[in-house]
Design an enzyme around this catalytic site. Structure first.
Site, PDB file in Angstrom:
ATOM      1  N   ASN A 150      18.620  -3.576  -1.065  1.00 30.49           N
ATOM      2  CA  ASN A 150      19.976  -4.129  -0.852  1.00 30.49           C
ATOM      3  C   ASN A 150      21.084  -3.120  -1.058  1.00 30.49           C
ATOM      4  OD1 ASN A 150      19.344  -4.302  -3.643  1.00 30.49           O
ATOM      5  ND2 ASN A 150      20.985  -5.779  -3.921  1.00 30.49           N
ATOM      6  N   GLY A 204       6.586   4.388   1.191  1.00 31.52           N
ATOM      7  CA  GLY A 204       5.417   3.574   1.492  1.00 31.52           C
ATOM      8  C   GLY A 204       5.603   2.141   1.052  1.00 31.52           C
ATOM      9  N   GLY A 206       5.130  -1.452  -0.926  1.00 35.03           N
ATOM     10  CA  GLY A 206       5.066  -1.794  -2.343  1.00 35.03           C
ATOM     11  C   GLY A 206       3.643  -1.925  -2.867  1.00 35.03           C
ATOM     12  N   PRO A 207       2.807  -2.757  -2.225  1.00 37.14           N
ATOM     13  CA  PRO A 207       1.458  -2.958  -2.761  1.00 37.14           C
ATOM     14  C   PRO A 207       0.587  -1.695  -2.702  1.00 37.14           C
ATOM     15  CG  PRO A 207       2.085  -4.770  -1.323  1.00 37.14           C
ATOM     16  CD  PRO A 207       3.139  -3.713  -1.159  1.00 37.14           C
ATOM     17  N   GLY A 210       3.853   1.695  -4.136  1.00 39.76           N
ATOM     18  CA  GLY A 210       4.534   1.212  -5.347  1.00 39.76           C
ATOM     19  C   GLY A 210       3.537   0.915  -6.451  1.00 39.76           C
ATOM     20  N   GLU A 248      14.636  -4.816 -13.607  1.00 40.11           N
ATOM     21  CA  GLU A 248      15.887  -5.477 -13.180  1.00 40.11           C
ATOM     22  C   GLU A 248      15.520  -6.383 -12.022  1.00 40.11           C
ATOM     23  OE1 GLU A 248      18.666  -5.143 -14.734  1.00 40.11           O
ATOM     24  OE2 GLU A 248      18.075  -3.483 -16.022  1.00 40.11           O
ATOM     25  N   CYS A 282      22.444  -8.506  -6.043  1.00 41.09           N
ATOM     26  CA  CYS A 282      21.856  -9.328  -7.117  1.00 41.09           C
ATOM     27  C   CYS A 282      22.945  -9.975  -7.957  1.00 41.09           C
ATOM     28  CB  CYS A 282      20.953  -8.467  -7.979  1.00 41.09           C
ATOM     29  SG  CYS A 282      21.808  -7.032  -8.631  1.00 41.09           S
ATOM     30  N   GLU A 461      19.850  -1.200 -18.178  1.00 36.94           N
ATOM     31  CA  GLU A 461      20.211   0.103 -17.626  1.00 36.94           C
ATOM     32  C   GLU A 461      21.651   0.383 -18.039  1.00 36.94           C
ATOM     33  OE1 GLU A 461      19.359  -0.561 -13.401  1.00 36.94           O
ATOM     34  OE2 GLU A 461      17.475   0.505 -13.700  1.00 36.94           O
TER      35      GLU A 461
HETATM   36  P1  NAD Z   1      10.832  -6.325  -3.832  1.00 33.30           P
HETATM   37  O1  NAD Z   1      10.396  -6.730  -5.197  1.00 33.30           O
HETATM   38  O2  NAD Z   1      10.122  -6.886  -2.672  1.00 33.30           O
HETATM   39  O3  NAD Z   1      10.744  -4.741  -3.656  1.00 33.30           O
HETATM   40  C1  NAD Z   1      11.414  -3.848  -4.512  1.00 33.30           C
HETATM   41  C2  NAD Z   1      10.653  -2.542  -4.529  1.00 33.30           C
HETATM   42  O4  NAD Z   1       9.381  -2.771  -5.131  1.00 33.30           O
HETATM   43  C3  NAD Z   1      10.373  -1.945  -3.156  1.00 33.30           C
HETATM   44  O5  NAD Z   1      10.471  -0.537  -3.237  1.00 33.30           O
HETATM   45  C4  NAD Z   1       8.948  -2.369  -2.891  1.00 33.30           C
HETATM   46  O6  NAD Z   1       8.262  -1.502  -2.024  1.00 33.30           O
HETATM   47  C5  NAD Z   1       8.357  -2.298  -4.280  1.00 33.30           C
HETATM   48  N1  NAD Z   1       7.171  -3.123  -4.495  1.00 33.30           N
HETATM   49  C6  NAD Z   1       6.828  -4.276  -3.840  1.00 33.30           C
HETATM   50  N2  NAD Z   1       5.642  -4.723  -4.315  1.00 33.30           N
HETATM   51  C7  NAD Z   1       5.266  -3.876  -5.301  1.00 33.30           C
HETATM   52  C8  NAD Z   1       4.152  -3.823  -6.181  1.00 33.30           C
HETATM   53  N3  NAD Z   1       3.171  -4.725  -6.148  1.00 33.30           N
HETATM   54  N4  NAD Z   1       4.085  -2.812  -7.084  1.00 33.30           N
HETATM   55  C9  NAD Z   1       5.075  -1.893  -7.151  1.00 33.30           C
HETATM   56  N5  NAD Z   1       6.143  -1.879  -6.326  1.00 33.30           N
HETATM   57  C10 NAD Z   1       6.238  -2.860  -5.421  1.00 33.30           C
HETATM   58  O7  NAD Z   1      12.385  -6.626  -3.789  1.00 33.30           O
HETATM   59  P2  NAD Z   1      13.360  -6.453  -2.543  1.00 33.30           P
HETATM   60  O8  NAD Z   1      13.115  -7.586  -1.612  1.00 33.30           O
HETATM   61  O9  NAD Z   1      13.291  -5.050  -2.063  1.00 33.30           O
HETATM   62  O10 NAD Z   1      14.781  -6.638  -3.254  1.00 33.30           O
HETATM   63  C11 NAD Z   1      15.416  -7.860  -3.428  1.00 33.30           C
HETATM   64  C12 NAD Z   1      15.278  -8.321  -4.868  1.00 33.30           C
HETATM   65  O11 NAD Z   1      15.797  -7.337  -5.749  1.00 33.30           O
HETATM   66  C13 NAD Z   1      16.078  -9.569  -5.142  1.00 33.30           C
HETATM   67  O12 NAD Z   1      15.293 -10.437  -5.922  1.00 33.30           O
HETATM   68  C14 NAD Z   1      17.259  -9.062  -5.950  1.00 33.30           C
HETATM   69  O13 NAD Z   1      17.848  -9.996  -6.823  1.00 33.30           O
HETATM   70  C15 NAD Z   1      16.637  -7.962  -6.715  1.00 33.30           C
HETATM   71  N6  NAD Z   1      17.636  -7.025  -7.203  1.00 33.30           N
HETATM   72  C16 NAD Z   1      17.897  -7.005  -8.543  1.00 33.30           C
HETATM   73  C17 NAD Z   1      18.871  -6.158  -9.051  1.00 33.30           C
HETATM   74  C18 NAD Z   1      19.179  -6.089 -10.523  1.00 33.30           C
HETATM   75  O14 NAD Z   1      19.838  -5.145 -10.940  1.00 33.30           O
HETATM   76  N7  NAD Z   1      18.738  -7.042 -11.317  1.00 33.30           N
HETATM   77  C19 NAD Z   1      19.558  -5.304  -8.169  1.00 33.30           C
HETATM   78  C20 NAD Z   1      19.268  -5.369  -6.811  1.00 33.30           C
HETATM   79  C21 NAD Z   1      18.290  -6.222  -6.332  1.00 33.30           C
END
Ligand code: NAD
Length: 480
Positions: A150, A204, A206-207, A210, A248, A282, A461
């Protein structure tokens, strides 16, 4: 087809498997480049580079780390317009927003933590009758940083900068949905001669990539921003290896609007806090709670303003609302609008996909949507939609406002609008959130703790909180 590459040990490389992922432009719905589908073997290469670089980076004087990080900040600034255009193209956000917020903030993140490196200090405790305890704070080693789509470069750099400032070396993965500015950052690292292996950027899924970062036995800590379900999975996977975790996660933030507020300012800011970045921040307020006596006026004024908002081509300077990030995400948002209707919600404006003409006709656009007539227990008000959809609801007393505000599993942020000083303090204290804004929204002082409670995350953070996360404290007790 254009391709971007991983940046490992100071050099660009293809993924070892030679597998690639399509990257879509949200404004048009078309694939415009390919990115590495990195796997565990690429993560391990990045880890080896980071591990080799750790000793020299962690032993640099903080003034030298400052210098290297400022070079990165300046390198991004020199290519500001290119970064802003790339962020807009990759994410769908208006280019004006990327220019005003995303890229300047990424520069500030590097500058802020470059300075923090030179200002960070540890504690000491005098113990009567014994002597003194002091705390050594050393970097952890190789750490992993994983960020969402985002606010791509903004949040990527928000993790990387404190990790580097504290003396760690990094394996970092941006979201596969918005990888482009992280790739441009790799070019900056190369061009400014950033020390090799200190910051490795791997692209790459996430699954795959990541999860390989989270599972790598040598990686000491994970700083993650993303969805709550992904956060849970990371705890299950990385928690069993006793890694330090900073998570986060999602939010479902309330705005509490009392009748005595500065109305015009509240109205203007509430439109922003609902729909900035197409509601994909968020910290956006998605549950708007309004005191009874001004509810009808607020509803009329808010709906009138939102109905006039135009969804448009993110590449145009004049556009205020662009595309949402992906087709699946657009479909998720639209499905929640249907859920809201089935729960008895009344759509006051918006509620549909917006179809733009010409080459934008396949783009992912959603009308800004306001819904009323829903209780706080329904799915629409309990689950994170993360798009341009808000609900409005009323309250009679501060106690009712708080009860409604706190009635979700999330606890990231809240906004309170009132001119009653005592009430502002009381309500701020009683909100179950990590962040409260009073008579404002999204004002950020980078020194302050940032994060959520309940399902919105673990840890903080910001400022020295992040520096503390990225260091291991060791107490040394000396008897006089
Ligand atoms: P997401 O959890 O799908 O992905 C975030 C990151 O995690 C990506 O880089 C993704 O590739 C990676 N990822 C996905 N599965 C993984 C796994 N199993 N192991 C390790 N890494 C993995 O989230 P998104 O759709 O990219 O982002 C939207 C979400 O982020 C919303 O829920 C939003 O509220 C949250 N967000 C939170 C904050 C905060 O500061 N609290 C800030 C921005 C966004």
């Amino acid at each position: 087809m254009d391709r971007i590459q991983n940046f490992i040990n100071g050099a660009f490389s293809d993924p070892i498997s030679n597998q690639w992922i399509d990257n879509y432009q949200p404004a048009t719905g078309k694939v415009y480049c390919e990115i590495p589908a990195s796997k565990a073997e690429d993560i391990d290469r990045a880890y080896q580079a980071a591990e080799s670089a750790f000793e020299s980076w962690s032993n640099l004087k903080s003034s030298e780390r400052f210098h290297h990080m400022m070079n990165v900040a300046n390198g991004i600034r020199e290519r500001m317009e290119e970064f802003a255009q790339a962020e807009s193209k990759d994410n769908g956000k208006p280019v004006s927003l990327a220019r005003a917020v995303d890229i300047p903030r990424a520069i500030s993140n590097f500058e802020f933590y470059a300075s923090a490196a030179t200002q960070f200090a540890s504690e000491s405790h005098y113990t009567e009758g014994l002597g003194i305890n002091y705390t050594l704070r050393r970097p952890l080693g190789v750490v992993g940083c994983i960020s969402p789509w985002n606010l791509p470069l903004y949040l990527f750099s928000w993790k990387i900068a404190p990790a580097l400032a504290a003396g760690n070396t990094v394996v970092a993965k941006p979201s596969e949905i918005t990888p482009m500015t992280a790739f441009l950052l790799s070019e900056v690292l190369r061009d400014v001669g950033f020390p090799k292996g200190v910051l490795n950027i791997v692209h790459g899924l996430g699954p795959d990539a990541g999860e390989s970062i989270c599972m790598h036995p040598g990686i000491k800590a994970i700083s993650f921003t993303g969805g709550t379900n992904t956060g849970k999975r990371i705890i299950e996977k990385a928690g069993t290896q006793f890694k330090k975790l900073s998570l986060e996660l999602g939010g479902k933030n309330p705005n509490l609007i009392f009748a005595d507020c500065d109305y015009d300012e509240m109205l203007k800011t509430t439109v922003q806090s609902s729909f900035a970045n197409q509601g994909q921040i968020c910290l956006c307020g998605s549950r708007i709670l309004v005191e009874d006596s001004i509810y009808e006026k607020f509803k009329a004024d808010f709906v009138s303003k939102v109905s006039k908002m135009e969804v448009g081509n993110p590449a145009l300077d004049t556009t205020k609302m662009g595309a949402v990030v992906s087709k699946p995400h657009m479909e998720k948002i639209l499905s929640y609008i249907e859920i809201a209707k089935s729960e008895g919600g009344e759509v006051l404006c918006g509620g549909r996909r917006a179809v733009l003409p010409g080459e934008l006709s396949e783009g992912y656009y959603v009308e800004p949507t306001v819904i009323e007539n829903l209780d706080q227990e329904c799915r629409t008000n309990q689950e994170e939609i993360f798009g341009p959809v808000v609900t409005i609801d009323r309250f009679a007393t501060p106690a009712e406002a708080l009860q409604k505000a706190n009635a979700t599993p999330y606890g990231l942020a809240a906004s309170v609008w009132t001119n009653d000083l005592k009430r502002a303090h009381r309500v701020a204290e009683a909100l179950h959130t990590g962040i409260v804004w009073v008579n404002c929204w999204l004002q950020r002082d980078l020194r302050t703790p940032f994060g959520g409670v309940k399902n919105s995350g673990v840890g903080r953070e910001g400022g020295f909180e992040a520096m503390q996360f990225f260091t291991e404290p060791k107490n040394v007790c000396i008897k006089y």
